[in-house]
Structures are given as structure tokens and as C-alpha cells.
Design a protein around this motif. Structure first.
Motif, mmCIF file in Angstrom:
data_model
loop_
_atom_site.group_PDB
_atom_site.id
_atom_site.type_symbol
_atom_site.label_atom_id
_atom_site.label_comp_id
_atom_site.label_asym_id
_atom_site.label_seq_id
_atom_site.Cartn_x
_atom_site.Cartn_y
_atom_site.Cartn_z
ATOM 1 N N LEU A 31 -12.256 -8.905 7.139
ATOM 2 C CA LEU A 31 -12.648 -8.193 5.920
ATOM 3 C C LEU A 31 -11.579 -7.178 5.530
ATOM 4 O O LEU A 31 -11.223 -7.049 4.359
ATOM 5 C CB LEU A 31 -13.998 -7.498 6.094
ATOM 6 N N ALA A 32 -11.034 -6.481 6.520
ATOM 7 C CA ALA A 32 -9.981 -5.498 6.247
ATOM 8 C C ALA A 32 -8.766 -6.166 5.610
ATOM 9 O O ALA A 32 -8.212 -5.655 4.637
ATOM 10 C CB ALA A 32 -9.588 -4.784 7.529
ATOM 11 N N GLU A 33 -8.365 -7.308 6.136
ATOM 12 C CA GLU A 33 -7.215 -8.022 5.582
ATOM 13 C C GLU A 33 -7.498 -8.515 4.171
ATOM 14 O O GLU A 33 -6.619 -8.490 3.312
ATOM 15 C CB GLU A 33 -6.808 -9.179 6.488
ATOM 16 N N THR A 34 -8.716 -8.940 3.906
ATOM 17 C CA THR A 34 -9.090 -9.388 2.571
ATOM 18 C C THR A 34 -8.999 -8.241 1.573
ATOM 19 O O THR A 34 -8.452 -8.389 0.479
ATOM 20 C CB THR A 34 -10.524 -9.961 2.576
ATOM 21 N N VAL A 35 -9.521 -7.089 1.956
ATOM 22 C CA VAL A 35 -9.493 -5.917 1.074
ATOM 23 C C VAL A 35 -8.055 -5.476 0.839
ATOM 24 O O VAL A 35 -7.672 -5.142 -0.288
ATOM 25 C CB VAL A 35 -10.351 -4.776 1.642
ATOM 26 N N VAL A 36 -7.231 -5.483 1.881
ATOM 27 C CA VAL A 36 -5.818 -5.122 1.724
ATOM 28 C C VAL A 36 -5.144 -6.068 0.744
ATOM 29 O O VAL A 36 -4.398 -5.633 -0.141
ATOM 30 C CB VAL A 36 -5.101 -5.125 3.097
ATOM 31 N N SER A 37 -5.409 -7.354 0.852
ATOM 32 C CA SER A 37 -4.818 -8.334 -0.063
ATOM 33 C C SER A 37 -5.251 -8.080 -1.500
ATOM 34 O O SER A 37 -4.433 -8.155 -2.423
ATOM 35 C CB SER A 37 -5.217 -9.748 0.342
ATOM 36 N N GLU A 38 -6.523 -7.771 -1.694
ATOM 37 C CA GLU A 38 -7.023 -7.506 -3.041
ATOM 38 C C GLU A 38 -6.404 -6.232 -3.622
ATOM 39 O O GLU A 38 -6.051 -6.193 -4.804
ATOM 40 C CB GLU A 38 -8.544 -7.376 -3.021
ATOM 41 N N LEU A 39 -6.271 -5.202 -2.812
ATOM 42 C CA LEU A 39 -5.657 -3.960 -3.294
ATOM 43 C C LEU A 39 -4.189 -4.171 -3.640
ATOM 44 O O LEU A 39 -3.701 -3.669 -4.649
ATOM 45 C CB LEU A 39 -5.811 -2.847 -2.256
ATOM 46 N N ARG A 40 -3.483 -4.927 -2.807
ATOM 47 C CA ARG A 40 -2.067 -5.215 -3.092
ATOM 48 C C ARG A 40 -1.922 -6.038 -4.366
ATOM 49 O O ARG A 40 -0.988 -5.827 -5.135
ATOM 50 C CB ARG A 40 -1.426 -5.929 -1.915
ATOM 51 N N ALA A 41 -2.823 -6.976 -4.580
ATOM 52 C CA ALA A 41 -2.777 -7.789 -5.793
ATOM 53 C C ALA A 41 -2.994 -6.939 -7.039
ATOM 54 O O ALA A 41 -2.492 -7.267 -8.117
ATOM 55 C CB ALA A 41 -3.825 -8.898 -5.728
ATOM 56 N N ALA A 42 -3.716 -5.837 -6.881
ATOM 57 C CA ALA A 42 -3.959 -4.932 -8.004
ATOM 58 C C ALA A 42 -2.837 -3.912 -8.168
ATOM 59 O O ALA A 42 -2.893 -3.073 -9.056
ATOM 60 C CB ALA A 42 -5.285 -4.203 -7.803
ATOM 61 N N GLY A 43 -1.819 -3.976 -7.291
ATOM 62 C CA GLY A 43 -0.670 -3.085 -7.430
ATOM 63 C C GLY A 43 -0.691 -1.873 -6.514
ATOM 64 O O GLY A 43 0.173 -1.016 -6.621
ATOM 65 N N ALA A 44 -1.636 -1.812 -5.609
ATOM 66 C CA ALA A 44 -1.719 -0.666 -4.688
ATOM 67 C C ALA A 44 -0.907 -0.938 -3.431
ATOM 68 O O ALA A 44 -0.671 -2.090 -3.063
ATOM 69 C CB ALA A 44 -3.166 -0.408 -4.311
ATOM 70 N N ARG A 45 -0.492 0.127 -2.797
ATOM 71 C CA ARG A 45 0.109 0.002 -1.464
ATOM 72 C C ARG A 45 -1.030 0.194 -0.478
ATOM 73 O O ARG A 45 -1.740 1.199 -0.530
ATOM 74 C CB ARG A 45 1.182 1.050 -1.231
ATOM 75 N N ALA A 46 -1.223 -0.774 0.403
ATOM 76 C CA ALA A 46 -2.353 -0.718 1.327
ATOM 77 C C ALA A 46 -1.944 -1.298 2.664
ATOM 78 O O ALA A 46 -1.038 -2.128 2.752
ATOM 79 C CB ALA A 46 -3.531 -1.488 0.760
ATOM 80 N N GLU A 47 -2.633 -0.858 3.707
ATOM 81 C CA GLU A 47 -2.408 -1.399 5.033
ATOM 82 C C GLU A 47 -3.705 -1.357 5.824
ATOM 83 O O GLU A 47 -4.557 -0.517 5.572
ATOM 84 C CB GLU A 47 -1.333 -0.615 5.777
ATOM 85 N N ALA A 48 -3.832 -2.288 6.733
ATOM 86 C CA ALA A 48 -4.984 -2.328 7.635
ATOM 87 C C ALA A 48 -4.530 -1.778 8.973
ATOM 88 O O ALA A 48 -3.521 -2.206 9.519
ATOM 89 C CB ALA A 48 -5.502 -3.751 7.796
ATOM 90 N N ARG A 49 -5.266 -0.846 9.483
ATOM 91 C CA ARG A 49 -4.942 -0.273 10.799
ATOM 92 C C ARG A 49 -5.982 -0.736 11.789
ATOM 93 O O ARG A 49 -7.161 -0.712 11.524
ATOM 94 C CB ARG A 49 -4.941 1.251 10.726
ATOM 95 N N HIS A 50 -5.499 -1.107 12.961
ATOM 96 C CA HIS A 50 -6.406 -1.636 13.993
ATOM 97 C C HIS A 50 -6.602 -0.625 15.082
ATOM 98 O O HIS A 50 -5.835 0.177 15.405
ATOM 99 C CB HIS A 50 -5.858 -2.933 14.579
#
Length: 50
Positions: A31-50
């Protein structure tokens, strides 16, 4: 943001105004990776931390 976090439009706007910010905590890695992908597609800088 609103679709994934469930925040109201007002709260989502406040969150994005205070960046960097933690959007979701304690969620499964896929889910975290999916949200990161969606945010990046919208132009945001995002990362998932484990």
C-alpha cells in the motif's frame, strides 16, 4: 491525498502546507508503494520508509 488518507479537503490542504510530512503510518509495504507511486505521478516528491 484525500482519497488515500480520508482527510477532508481542509485537512489535506493543511498537511500539504506543512511539508515534509508523514502521510500514512503503519501500513503494509505494498500500500505504501502504491501511494508513493500515485503521489509521484501527481508531481510530488515521495518516499516509503520501512
Amino acid at each position: 491525498m484525500r482519497r488515500r488518507t480520508g482527510l477532508s479537503l481542509w485537512h489535506g490542504k493543511l498537511l500539504t502546507g506543512r511539508l515534509p510530512a508523514t502521510v500514512l503510518k503503519d501500513v503494509p509495504a505494498d500500500l505504501a508503494e502504491t501511494v508513493v507511486s500515485e503521489l509521484r505521478a501527481a508531481g510530488a516528491r515521495a518516499e516509503a520508509r520501512h
